[in-house]
Design a protein around this motif. Structure first.
Motif, PDB file in Angstrom:
ATOM      1  N   ASP A  75      -2.373  20.317  60.325  1.00  0.00           N
ATOM      2  CA  ASP A  75      -1.401  21.614  60.630  1.00  0.00           C
ATOM      3  C   ASP A  75      -1.729  22.971  60.045  1.00  0.00           C
ATOM      4  N   PHE A  89      -0.912  24.408  57.292  1.00  0.00           N
ATOM      5  CA  PHE A  89      -0.778  24.426  55.688  1.00  0.00           C
ATOM      6  C   PHE A  89      -2.019  23.589  55.355  1.00  0.00           C
ATOM      7  N   SER A 107       4.382  32.359  52.917  1.00  0.00           N
ATOM      8  CA  SER A 107       5.021  31.617  53.954  1.00  0.00           C
ATOM      9  C   SER A 107       4.050  31.215  55.079  1.00  0.00           C
ATOM     10  N   LEU A 126       5.258  30.452  57.974  1.00  0.00           N
ATOM     11  CA  LEU A 126       6.145  30.536  59.183  1.00  0.00           C
ATOM     12  C   LEU A 126       6.141  31.964  59.712  1.00  0.00           C
ATOM     13  N   THR A 153       6.080  26.268  53.229  1.00  0.00           N
ATOM     14  CA  THR A 153       7.276  26.314  53.917  1.00  0.00           C
ATOM     15  C   THR A 153       8.220  27.002  53.067  1.00  0.00           C
ATOM     16  N   GLU A 210       9.492  23.938  50.855  1.00  0.00           N
ATOM     17  CA  GLU A 210       8.559  22.928  50.413  1.00  0.00           C
ATOM     18  C   GLU A 210       7.339  23.101  50.210  1.00  0.00           C
ATOM     19  N   THR A 216      11.769  34.218  52.497  1.00  0.00           N
ATOM     20  CA  THR A 216      10.699  33.627  53.184  1.00  0.00           C
ATOM     21  C   THR A 216      10.411  32.362  52.338  1.00  0.00           C
TER      22      THR A 216
END
Length: 269
Positions: free
Chosen positions: A178, A180, A202, A204, A227, A230, A255
């Motif tokens: 992914d 990350f 972040s 996202l 995230t 997390e 964020t």
């Protein structure tokens, strides 16, 4: 200067700015936020570079930027791929040791590339999943880099594109499960001996990491993506390997939460 509403133009600009010791500041299509104007007044730049066409940053904003610098240039193009090629051509001479290639359709992989590209004084060029746009191919020919590094897996840049790039010069890929994991892989490749400082953003949303990448480059630091609530396992493992004495968290609690901020403190060396 890049649009804060869209990510594509600043993806390549972040690496170029970092490589040349400059920041990336975000503006509206038709306005310069007060806080950005204040920072420009503080910086007193000799040159301002506007990234993207008038649909992203208007001619009115471009003209207003002339109040902050005697030189205001625009690096535009027919699309985000041509813009990435124009930024590379403006900022990097032929014979670059490495060129980074990332998807122009999504932002996370290029975000991960920006800090290590700036550290290597290398461009970030954008491609499609299934092809290398002509403007980018021409820029790679001009650059004649010693090697190419692809950021992201085959879901974002296909095997066929990798094969095409490898036909002309050594090419490797930094991939993971992914976004990350890709940021962790990019950090490990760019900072094999560790880093005193690490920037966290972040994964996202794009604005915080875009502006943070040049600052990370100035501090010889990677940018890792997490995230809001997390720290992914891959990033936690990379943080422990880096063993930083300072972590810079980019963005507010909307964020990245206070809880994750406290989790990050546990990874300080």
């Amino acid at each position: 200067m890049a649009s804060g509403a869209a990510f594509a133009d600043a993806l390549s600009g972040s690496a170029a700015a970092g490589a040349h010791g400059g920041p990336v500041l975000l503006v509206g299509t038709d306005s310069i936020p007060t806080v950005v104007g204040a920072e420009l007044a503080r910086l007193k730049p000799k040159r301002i570079v506007v990234l993207g066409g008038a649909a992203s940053v208007s001619t009115g904003v471009e003209q207003a930027l002339g109040g902050y610098s005697a030189i205001v240039d625009r690096l535009g193009g027919a699309d985000r791929f041509d813009v990435s090629a124009a930024i590379s051509k403006d900022g990097f001479a032929p014979g670059a040791p490495v060129a980074y290639v990332a998807s122009g359709a999504v932002f996370p992989d290029a975000l991960s590339a920006s800090a290590i590209a700036a550290k290597d004084h290398a461009p970030v060029l954008l491609v499609t999943k299934d092809g290398v746009p002509k403007g980018v191919a021409d820029e790679l020919t001009r650059l004649n880099p010693g090697r190419i590094v692809i950021l992201g897996g085959t879901n974002t840049i296909s095997t066929e594109v990798e094969i095409a790039l490898r036909a002309n010069r050594p090419t490797t890929r930094l991939a993971a499960a992914d976004r990350f994991g890709v940021s962790a892989a990019a950090s490990a490749a760019g900072f094999p001996a560790g880093a005193k400082t690490v920037f966290i953003a972040s994964g996202l949303v794009f604005p915080d990491a875009l502006s943070g990448s040049p600052a990370a480059a100035a501090n010889a630091a990677p940018v890792l993506l997490i995230t809001p609530n997390e720290i992914p396992t891959s990033v936690a493992t990379e943080l422990d390997r880096l063993d930083p004495s300072q972590i810079v968290v980019l963005g507010g609690t909307a964020t990245l939460s206070d809880a994750v901020y406290q989790q990050l403190r546990a990874h300080l060396g």
